[in-house]
Design a protein around this motif. Structure first.
Motif, mmCIF file in Angstrom:
data_model
loop_
_atom_site.group_PDB
_atom_site.id
_atom_site.type_symbol
_atom_site.label_atom_id
_atom_site.label_comp_id
_atom_site.label_asym_id
_atom_site.label_seq_id
_atom_site.Cartn_x
_atom_site.Cartn_y
_atom_site.Cartn_z
ATOM 1 N N GLY A 199 0.832 -1.200 0.000
ATOM 2 C CA GLY A 199 0.000 0.000 0.000
ATOM 3 C C GLY A 199 0.861 1.242 0.000
ATOM 4 O O GLY A 199 2.027 1.216 -0.403
ATOM 5 N N THR A 200 0.297 2.318 0.504
ATOM 6 C CA THR A 200 0.990 3.600 0.578
ATOM 7 C C THR A 200 1.082 4.023 2.032
ATOM 8 O O THR A 200 0.093 3.954 2.770
ATOM 9 C CB THR A 200 0.227 4.671 -0.221
ATOM 10 O OG1 THR A 200 0.107 4.216 -1.569
ATOM 11 C CG2 THR A 200 0.940 6.004 -0.190
ATOM 12 N N ALA A 201 2.267 4.458 2.442
ATOM 13 C CA ALA A 201 2.444 4.983 3.795
ATOM 14 C C ALA A 201 1.811 6.374 3.847
ATOM 15 O O ALA A 201 2.293 7.296 3.192
ATOM 16 C CB ALA A 201 3.915 5.044 4.151
ATOM 17 N N THR A 202 0.714 6.499 4.582
ATOM 18 C CA THR A 202 -0.020 7.768 4.599
ATOM 19 C C THR A 202 0.228 8.606 5.848
ATOM 20 O O THR A 202 -0.016 9.809 5.827
ATOM 21 C CB THR A 202 -1.533 7.520 4.459
ATOM 22 O OG1 THR A 202 -1.939 6.595 5.466
ATOM 23 C CG2 THR A 202 -1.856 6.974 3.078
ATOM 24 N N ARG A 203 0.669 7.972 6.928
ATOM 25 C CA ARG A 203 0.958 8.720 8.161
ATOM 26 C C ARG A 203 2.120 8.064 8.887
ATOM 27 O O ARG A 203 2.281 6.857 8.832
ATOM 28 C CB ARG A 203 -0.250 8.740 9.103
ATOM 29 C CG ARG A 203 -1.336 9.692 8.666
ATOM 30 C CD ARG A 203 -2.468 9.741 9.654
ATOM 31 N NE ARG A 203 -3.217 8.476 9.542
ATOM 32 C CZ ARG A 203 -3.897 7.917 10.516
ATOM 33 N NH1 ARG A 203 -3.947 8.471 11.701
ATOM 34 N NH2 ARG A 203 -4.548 6.787 10.328
ATOM 35 N N VAL A 232 9.401 7.117 4.186
ATOM 36 C CA VAL A 232 8.217 6.359 3.761
ATOM 37 C C VAL A 232 6.998 7.179 3.371
ATOM 38 O O VAL A 232 6.155 6.692 2.614
ATOM 39 C CB VAL A 232 7.778 5.341 4.844
ATOM 40 C CG1 VAL A 232 8.887 4.374 5.165
ATOM 41 C CG2 VAL A 232 7.260 6.027 6.095
ATOM 42 N N LEU A 233 6.855 8.376 3.875
ATOM 43 C CA LEU A 233 5.598 9.108 3.701
ATOM 44 C C LEU A 233 5.233 9.302 2.237
ATOM 45 O O LEU A 233 6.045 9.753 1.422
ATOM 46 C CB LEU A 233 5.667 10.454 4.417
ATOM 47 C CG LEU A 233 4.322 11.114 4.693
ATOM 48 C CD1 LEU A 233 3.413 10.217 5.527
ATOM 49 C CD2 LEU A 233 4.534 12.439 5.413
ATOM 50 N N ASN A 234 3.996 8.923 1.903
ATOM 51 C CA ASN A 234 3.432 9.009 0.554
ATOM 52 C C ASN A 234 4.166 8.143 -0.468
ATOM 53 O O ASN A 234 4.060 8.387 -1.668
ATOM 54 C CB ASN A 234 3.367 10.462 0.078
ATOM 55 C CG ASN A 234 2.488 11.289 0.985
ATOM 56 O OD1 ASN A 234 1.435 10.846 1.436
ATOM 57 N ND2 ASN A 234 2.935 12.496 1.281
ATOM 58 N N GLN A 235 4.896 7.146 0.015
ATOM 59 C CA GLN A 235 5.612 6.221 -0.853
ATOM 60 C C GLN A 235 4.884 4.879 -0.890
ATOM 61 O O GLN A 235 4.281 4.471 0.104
ATOM 62 C CB GLN A 235 7.033 5.974 -0.331
ATOM 63 C CG GLN A 235 7.912 7.192 -0.326
ATOM 64 C CD GLN A 235 8.218 7.678 -1.727
ATOM 65 O OE1 GLN A 235 8.485 6.897 -2.626
ATOM 66 N NE2 GLN A 235 8.157 8.990 -1.910
#
Length: 176
Positions: free
Chosen positions: A37-41, A85-88
């Motif tokens: 998935g995507t790291a969102t927080r 990681v953020l947004n990656q």
């Protein structure tokens, strides 16, 4: 002779079908043990939220701990994890669950092992009482030796105590 050859071919076809079934089961099990998935927080230096099509999962990084709250180096550790990681897009190899929407695991951004990166930079310590990945030892030893990041003002004794207070694994349920 041709009768035994036919039996041999049927055996090989049957064995091939069994191997194909076993391979598909292993593939399904492996898929169930990963989240993509995507790291969102980023919640702290060792915890992040991964968003997938099925929702959000809070991921605690396996084998390590990082300073929390307003502790020494906590803001820097959180910022470093955010920068990585953020947004990656991330892949999480799950190592345990701690309830719905919460899991423990190893996080990768492409080929980058996020846990290894944090330990190398001195943004996290390895919780040796719980760690399954002993290859982290030389990287933590280098960070300690060269007093990188949190190791400037943190002792190994303090890090081990923090690990006991907040282990990076799912603990078994206590017996009544």
């Amino acid at each position: 002779m041709s009768g035994s050859t036919g039996a041999h071919r049927r055996y090989l076809r049957g064995a091939g079908a069994v191997l194909a079934l076993a391979f598909s089961i292993v593939t399904l099990a492996r898929a169930a043990d990963e989240i993509v998935g995507t790291a969102t927080r980023v919640l702290s230096g060792d915890t992040l939220v991964v968003t997938t099509a099925t929702g959000d999962t809070e991921i605690r990084l396996a084998d390590i701990g990082a300073p929390q709250g307003s502790g020494y180096f906590a803001p820097a550790a959180t910022t470093l994890l955010s920068n990585i990681v953020l947004n990656q897009p991330v892949r999480v190899a799950l190592t345990g669950q701690s309830g719905p929407g919460r899991a423990f695991g190893r996080v990768y951004v492409g080929e980058l092992d996020v846990i290894l990166e944090l330990v190398q930079r001195g943004a996290a310590w390895v919780c040796w009482e719980y760690a399954a990945d002993t290859r982290l030892m030389p990287y933590e030893n280098d960070a300690i030796r060269y007093r990188r990041g949190l190791w400037l003002w943190t002792t190994q004794f303090d890090a081990r105590n923090k690990c006991r207070q907040r282990p990076p694994v799912a603990l078994p349920l206590s017996k009544p």
